[in-house]
Design a protein around this motif. Structure first.
Motif, PDB file in Angstrom:
ATOM      1  N   ILE A  44     -19.160  39.207  40.845  1.00 33.59           N
ATOM      2  CA  ILE A  44     -19.704  40.485  40.407  1.00 33.59           C
ATOM      3  C   ILE A  44     -21.069  40.621  41.066  1.00 33.59           C
ATOM      4  O   ILE A  44     -21.932  39.758  40.895  1.00 33.59           O
ATOM      5  N   PRO A  45     -21.299  41.690  41.837  1.00 36.41           N
ATOM      6  CA  PRO A  45     -22.570  41.846  42.541  1.00 36.41           C
ATOM      7  C   PRO A  45     -23.775  41.846  41.600  1.00 36.41           C
ATOM      8  O   PRO A  45     -23.662  42.166  40.410  1.00 36.41           O
ATOM      9  N   TYR A  46     -24.919  41.491  42.155  1.00 36.10           N
ATOM     10  CA  TYR A  46     -26.181  41.508  41.423  1.00 36.10           C
ATOM     11  C   TYR A  46     -26.463  42.911  40.906  1.00 36.10           C
ATOM     12  O   TYR A  46     -26.249  43.895  41.607  1.00 36.10           O
ATOM     13  N   CYS A  47     -26.953  42.989  39.690  1.00 33.37           N
ATOM     14  CA  CYS A  47     -27.303  44.280  39.093  1.00 33.37           C
ATOM     15  C   CYS A  47     -28.599  44.110  38.305  1.00 33.37           C
ATOM     16  O   CYS A  47     -28.610  43.481  37.241  1.00 33.37           O
ATOM     17  N   ALA A  48     -29.669  44.674  38.826  1.00 37.66           N
ATOM     18  CA  ALA A  48     -30.981  44.542  38.185  1.00 37.66           C
ATOM     19  C   ALA A  48     -31.019  45.183  36.800  1.00 37.66           C
ATOM     20  O   ALA A  48     -31.811  44.767  35.945  1.00 37.66           O
ATOM     21  N   THR A  49     -30.179  46.158  36.556  1.00 29.46           N
ATOM     22  CA  THR A  49     -30.217  46.839  35.256  1.00 29.46           C
ATOM     23  C   THR A  49     -29.570  46.030  34.134  1.00 29.46           C
ATOM     24  O   THR A  49     -29.662  46.415  32.979  1.00 29.46           O
ATOM     25  N   THR A  50     -28.942  44.920  34.481  1.00 27.59           N
ATOM     26  CA  THR A  50     -28.304  44.103  33.443  1.00 27.59           C
ATOM     27  C   THR A  50     -29.093  42.833  33.126  1.00 27.59           C
ATOM     28  O   THR A  50     -28.603  41.988  32.380  1.00 27.59           O
ATOM     29  N   THR A  51     -30.294  42.718  33.661  1.00 24.63           N
ATOM     30  CA  THR A  51     -31.086  41.531  33.357  1.00 24.63           C
ATOM     31  C   THR A  51     -31.610  41.606  31.924  1.00 24.63           C
ATOM     32  O   THR A  51     -31.806  42.682  31.375  1.00 24.63           O
ATOM     33  N   THR A  52     -31.833  40.444  31.356  1.00 21.02           N
ATOM     34  CA  THR A  52     -32.314  40.386  29.975  1.00 21.02           C
ATOM     35  C   THR A  52     -33.682  39.717  29.856  1.00 21.02           C
ATOM     36  O   THR A  52     -34.153  39.474  28.748  1.00 21.02           O
ATOM     37  N   VAL A 112     -29.892  44.248  48.771  1.00 22.55           N
ATOM     38  CA  VAL A 112     -28.698  44.096  47.942  1.00 22.55           C
ATOM     39  C   VAL A 112     -27.874  42.907  48.413  1.00 22.55           C
ATOM     40  O   VAL A 112     -27.478  42.054  47.616  1.00 22.55           O
ATOM     41  N   GLU A 113     -27.619  42.834  49.714  1.00 22.31           N
ATOM     42  CA  GLU A 113     -26.850  41.719  50.260  1.00 22.31           C
ATOM     43  C   GLU A 113     -27.570  40.387  50.018  1.00 22.31           C
ATOM     44  O   GLU A 113     -26.943  39.388  49.672  1.00 22.31           O
ATOM     45  N   HIS A 114     -28.879  40.377  50.177  1.00 22.00           N
ATOM     46  CA  HIS A 114     -29.664  39.160  49.969  1.00 22.00           C
ATOM     47  C   HIS A 114     -29.512  38.676  48.527  1.00 22.00           C
ATOM     48  O   HIS A 114     -29.233  37.493  48.276  1.00 22.00           O
ATOM     49  N   CYS A 115     -29.678  39.581  47.579  1.00 24.55           N
ATOM     50  CA  CYS A 115     -29.558  39.204  46.172  1.00 24.55           C
ATOM     51  C   CYS A 115     -28.136  38.767  45.829  1.00 24.55           C
ATOM     52  O   CYS A 115     -27.948  37.815  45.061  1.00 24.55           O
ATOM     53  N   ASN A 116     -27.142  39.432  46.399  1.00 30.35           N
ATOM     54  CA  ASN A 116     -25.753  39.024  46.159  1.00 30.35           C
ATOM     55  C   ASN A 116     -25.492  37.629  46.696  1.00 30.35           C
ATOM     56  O   ASN A 116     -24.859  36.809  46.022  1.00 30.35           O
ATOM     57  N   ARG A 117     -25.969  37.330  47.881  1.00 28.92           N
ATOM     58  CA  ARG A 117     -25.777  35.986  48.451  1.00 28.92           C
ATOM     59  C   ARG A 117     -26.382  34.913  47.544  1.00 28.92           C
ATOM     60  O   ARG A 117     -25.782  33.861  47.315  1.00 28.92           O
TER      61      ARG A 117
END
Length: 115
Positions: A8-16, A76-81
């Motif tokens: 599942i790709p990185y999503c900044a809006t789901t951080t806690t 986006v690609e960097h964070c996903n990797r």
């Protein structure tokens, strides 16, 4: 047969991570202890230390994030990797986005424009 891991790709809006905890980490000097990174506790530290590529310090974790940078700048690609690498290290799924956010934001302050 190896277990299939859902990517599942990185999503900044789901951080806690609490905003104040993230801001404190970003402002603080890097001491090296992985527990200084928001969302990294003893269980995650143990997982990161395992395998062919053990990570035992915050410096090494930031270095790994930098090493995963794509040839062309793409945040986006960097964070996903980085997220998928953490997932391969058996970091708990509910912590992945938090750790990616913390390291990406810290790195952006240290090396503006990196991601």
């Amino acid at each position: 047969m190896p277990k299939t891991v859902e990517r599942i790709p990185y999503c900044a809006t789901t951080t806690t991570t609490r905003d104040d905890a993230l801001a404190e980490f970003i402002r603080a000097k890097i001491e090296g202890n992985l527990s200084e990174v928001p969302s990294i506790a003893e269980a995650t530290t143990k997982e990161l230390a395992k395998g062919d590529e053990p990570i035992k310090t915050t410096h090494q974790l930031i270095g790994k994030f930098l090493a995963l940078s794509p040839d062309e700048p793409d945040g986006v690609e960097h964070c996903n990797r980085f997220k998928y690498w953490l997932q391969d290290k058996n970091v708990a799924n509910h912590l992945l986005n938090n750790i990616v956010e913390a390291i990406a934001e810290k790195t952006e302050c240290l090396i503006p424009g990196e991601w």
